[in-house]
Write a protein that holds these residues in place. Structure first.
Motif, PDB file in Angstrom:
ATOM      1  N   PRO A 122     -39.216   3.650  13.950  1.00  0.00           N
ATOM      2  CA  PRO A 122     -38.996   2.513  13.037  1.00  0.00           C
ATOM      3  C   PRO A 122     -37.525   2.131  12.931  1.00  0.00           C
ATOM      4  N   LEU A 123     -36.615   3.090  13.115  1.00  0.00           N
ATOM      5  CA  LEU A 123     -35.184   2.798  13.051  1.00  0.00           C
ATOM      6  C   LEU A 123     -34.789   1.837  14.166  1.00  0.00           C
ATOM      7  N   ILE A 124     -35.244   2.116  15.396  1.00  0.00           N
ATOM      8  CA  ILE A 124     -34.927   1.229  16.517  1.00  0.00           C
ATOM      9  C   ILE A 124     -35.516  -0.154  16.275  1.00  0.00           C
ATOM     10  N   GLY A 125     -36.738  -0.214  15.754  1.00  0.00           N
ATOM     11  CA  GLY A 125     -37.360  -1.496  15.451  1.00  0.00           C
ATOM     12  C   GLY A 125     -36.531  -2.309  14.476  1.00  0.00           C
ATOM     13  N   SER A 126     -35.999  -1.641  13.452  1.00  0.00           N
ATOM     14  CA  SER A 126     -35.166  -2.313  12.456  1.00  0.00           C
ATOM     15  C   SER A 126     -33.838  -2.797  13.046  1.00  0.00           C
ATOM     16  N   LEU A 127     -33.228  -1.966  13.903  1.00  0.00           N
ATOM     17  CA  LEU A 127     -31.957  -2.342  14.524  1.00  0.00           C
ATOM     18  C   LEU A 127     -32.136  -3.530  15.471  1.00  0.00           C
ATOM     19  N   VAL A 128     -33.216  -3.517  16.230  1.00  0.00           N
ATOM     20  CA  VAL A 128     -33.493  -4.634  17.140  1.00  0.00           C
ATOM     21  C   VAL A 128     -33.710  -5.917  16.353  1.00  0.00           C
ATOM     22  N   GLU A 129     -34.483  -5.829  15.277  1.00  0.00           N
ATOM     23  CA  GLU A 129     -34.727  -7.004  14.439  1.00  0.00           C
ATOM     24  C   GLU A 129     -33.419  -7.542  13.857  1.00  0.00           C
ATOM     25  N   SER A 130     -32.518  -6.643  13.485  1.00  0.00           N
ATOM     26  CA  SER A 130     -31.221  -7.069  12.939  1.00  0.00           C
ATOM     27  C   SER A 130     -30.400  -7.837  13.978  1.00  0.00           C
ATOM     28  N   ILE A 131     -30.417  -7.367  15.234  1.00  0.00           N
ATOM     29  CA  ILE A 131     -29.685  -8.062  16.294  1.00  0.00           C
ATOM     30  C   ILE A 131     -30.286  -9.439  16.535  1.00  0.00           C
ATOM     31  N   ILE A 132     -31.610  -9.521  16.578  1.00  0.00           N
ATOM     32  CA  ILE A 132     -32.278 -10.805  16.795  1.00  0.00           C
ATOM     33  C   ILE A 132     -31.902 -11.785  15.688  1.00  0.00           C
ATOM     34  N   ASN A 133     -31.876 -11.308  14.438  1.00  0.00           N
ATOM     35  CA  ASN A 133     -31.506 -12.169  13.309  1.00  0.00           C
ATOM     36  C   ASN A 133     -30.057 -12.628  13.403  1.00  0.00           C
ATOM     37  N   GLU A 134     -29.155 -11.701  13.775  1.00  0.00           N
ATOM     38  CA  GLU A 134     -27.738 -12.060  13.897  1.00  0.00           C
ATOM     39  C   GLU A 134     -27.543 -13.123  14.983  1.00  0.00           C
ATOM     40  N   GLN A 135     -28.224 -12.969  16.111  1.00  0.00           N
ATOM     41  CA  GLN A 135     -28.082 -13.921  17.206  1.00  0.00           C
ATOM     42  C   GLN A 135     -28.723 -15.266  16.876  1.00  0.00           C
ATOM     43  N   SER A 136     -29.761 -15.249  16.061  1.00  0.00           N
ATOM     44  CA  SER A 136     -30.442 -16.495  15.683  1.00  0.00           C
ATOM     45  C   SER A 136     -29.650 -17.275  14.646  1.00  0.00           C
ATOM     46  N   ASN A 137     -29.107 -16.559  13.658  1.00  0.00           N
ATOM     47  CA  ASN A 137     -28.414 -17.233  12.552  1.00  0.00           C
ATOM     48  C   ASN A 137     -26.978 -17.617  12.882  1.00  0.00           C
ATOM     49  N   GLN A 138     -26.338 -16.845  13.762  1.00  0.00           N
ATOM     50  CA  GLN A 138     -24.974 -17.160  14.234  1.00  0.00           C
ATOM     51  C   GLN A 138     -23.983 -17.347  13.072  1.00  0.00           C
ATOM     52  N   GLN A 139     -24.087 -16.504  12.057  1.00  0.00           N
ATOM     53  CA  GLN A 139     -23.149 -16.595  10.941  1.00  0.00           C
ATOM     54  C   GLN A 139     -21.822 -15.950  11.312  1.00  0.00           C
ATOM     55  N   ILE A 140     -20.832 -16.106  10.450  1.00  0.00           N
ATOM     56  CA  ILE A 140     -19.500 -15.578  10.714  1.00  0.00           C
ATOM     57  C   ILE A 140     -19.566 -14.072  10.985  1.00  0.00           C
ATOM     58  N   TYR A 141     -18.805 -13.621  11.971  1.00  0.00           N
ATOM     59  CA  TYR A 141     -18.727 -12.216  12.401  1.00  0.00           C
ATOM     60  C   TYR A 141     -20.018 -11.707  13.054  1.00  0.00           C
ATOM     61  N   HIS A 142     -20.919 -12.605  13.434  1.00  0.00           N
ATOM     62  CA  HIS A 142     -22.200 -12.139  13.973  1.00  0.00           C
ATOM     63  C   HIS A 142     -22.012 -11.315  15.249  1.00  0.00           C
ATOM     64  N   GLN A 143     -21.001 -11.663  16.059  1.00  0.00           N
ATOM     65  CA  GLN A 143     -20.815 -10.924  17.311  1.00  0.00           C
ATOM     66  C   GLN A 143     -20.290  -9.511  17.052  1.00  0.00           C
ATOM     67  N   LYS A 144     -19.380  -9.391  16.076  1.00  0.00           N
ATOM     68  CA  LYS A 144     -18.835  -8.083  15.721  1.00  0.00           C
ATOM     69  C   LYS A 144     -19.926  -7.192  15.128  1.00  0.00           C
ATOM     70  N   ILE A 145     -20.757  -7.778  14.270  1.00  0.00           N
ATOM     71  CA  ILE A 145     -21.853  -7.018  13.670  1.00  0.00           C
ATOM     72  C   ILE A 145     -22.841  -6.591  14.745  1.00  0.00           C
ATOM     73  N   THR A 146     -23.139  -7.489  15.684  1.00  0.00           N
ATOM     74  CA  THR A 146     -24.035  -7.163  16.792  1.00  0.00           C
ATOM     75  C   THR A 146     -23.497  -5.985  17.582  1.00  0.00           C
ATOM     76  N   GLU A 147     -22.183  -5.978  17.834  1.00  0.00           N
ATOM     77  CA  GLU A 147     -21.571  -4.876  18.592  1.00  0.00           C
ATOM     78  C   GLU A 147     -21.749  -3.548  17.876  1.00  0.00           C
ATOM     79  N   GLN A 148     -21.613  -3.553  16.545  1.00  0.00           N
ATOM     80  CA  GLN A 148     -21.791  -2.321  15.784  1.00  0.00           C
ATOM     81  C   GLN A 148     -23.241  -1.830  15.854  1.00  0.00           C
ATOM     82  N   ILE A 149     -24.186  -2.774  15.816  1.00  0.00           N
ATOM     83  CA  ILE A 149     -25.598  -2.383  15.901  1.00  0.00           C
ATOM     84  C   ILE A 149     -25.915  -1.845  17.294  1.00  0.00           C
ATOM     85  N   VAL A 150     -25.309  -2.467  18.331  1.00  0.00           N
ATOM     86  CA  VAL A 150     -25.485  -1.985  19.702  1.00  0.00           C
ATOM     87  C   VAL A 150     -25.016  -0.533  19.808  1.00  0.00           C
TER      88      VAL A 150
END
Length: 281
Positions: A122-150
């Motif tokens: 379930p942890l991986i599922g949650s992390l993947v969903e978070s990346i998908i949301n960050e890439q979809s919403n494209q809010q400020i710092y989304h790329q940096k946050i994506t890198e941390q989740i990666v």
């Protein structure tokens, strides 16, 4: 067969497919593929695995792979290369480099889902969903946050690879054996630190208990695990680098190239140079 290249340190992708491209692929990078939803068959190195929602696959540079889709499938792809790891190393994140080393060292993993630890699914599922949301919403710092989740996903992958290495390790195994595995992997280039008495002192447990505990938890003796781990390292060097046999022998503290050849041939039935020639194609 097509060879795929990666032109960025890492990239993420999300696709919903009824049919996977028919071309058989071989990547020049590492790829994590998560099944968000759907069913079908993963084909990797001529082996087949029935996939379903929640499965996570690791595809390494020498793997030949494709998918046969049975029901509409949502794929999440995380691709990363050595440059991504080196960049993190320059930023002082040496642990990330070590995790990448785990993946390289275990390039010849068995096919199928790499999520061995139940609590990580379930942890991986949650992390993947978070990346998908960050890439979809494209809010400020989304790329940096994506890198941390990666980075977090790679950390979880490292833990599951560590769990998978010994053939009989249990999903519910305790933290101590994971710490022992980590210690061995971290000190694999320093034979003095891998002596049983040194390990028992490091973890403040008796030598007798260490042997019994490790065998019970992993299905291998301490020495068997260290030897098999070194063999996986040798395989990774042969397939993923241009290192000469004598350089690999020196790195892993074999007495000489002849000693490495003898050990490798005993376990693999083939000498290292023949192994490289046969399997690096």
């Amino acid at each position: 067969m097509t060879n795929n290249n990666l032109y960025h340190p890492f990239e993420v992708d999300f696709k919903e497919l009824e049919q996977f491209p028919k071309t058989i692929r071989r990547n020049n990078f590492f790829e994590l593929i998560y099944i968000v939803d759907g069913t079908g068959t993963q084909i990797i190195n001529n082996n087949k695995f029935q996939y379903r929602k929640g499965n996570l696959f690791l595809v390494t540079p020498q793997d030949v792979h494709s998918f046969e889709i049975s029901t509409l499938t949502k794929f999440f792809f995380l691709r990363f290369n050595e440059y991504y790891i080196k960049t993190n190393s320059q930023n002082g994140q040496s642990e990330t480099v070590l995790r990448m080393e785990y993946i390289l060292q275990n390039a010849s993993h068995r096919p199928g889902c790499i999520l061995k630890n139940k609590i990580d699914k379930p942890l991986i599922g949650s992390l993947v969903e978070s990346i998908i949301n960050e890439q979809s919403n494209q809010q400020i710092y989304h790329q940096k946050i994506t890198e941390q989740i990666v980075n977090a996903i790679i950390t979880v992958v490292a833990r599951n690879i560590a769990l998978k290495l010994p053939k009989n390790i249990k999903e519910t195994t305790g933290e101590m054996v994971l710490e022992i595995l980590h210690y061995i992997q971290e000190n694999i280039y320093d034979p003095k630190q891998l002596k049983a008495n040194i390990i028992s002192e490091h973890f403040n447990i008796s030598l007798h208990y260490l042997g019994k505990y490790f065998k019970k938890q992993t299905g291998e003796t301490l020495q068997e695990y260290i030897s098999n781990y070194k063999l996986r390292l040798i395989e990774a060097r042969l397939l993923n680098s241009d290192m000469r046999i004598n350089e690999i022998a020196d790195e892993l503290h074999f007495s000489d190239e002849s000693h490495l050849n003898k050990v490798f041939r005993k376990h693999k039935g083939i000498n290292p140079s023949e192994f490289r020639k046969q399997y690096s194609k």
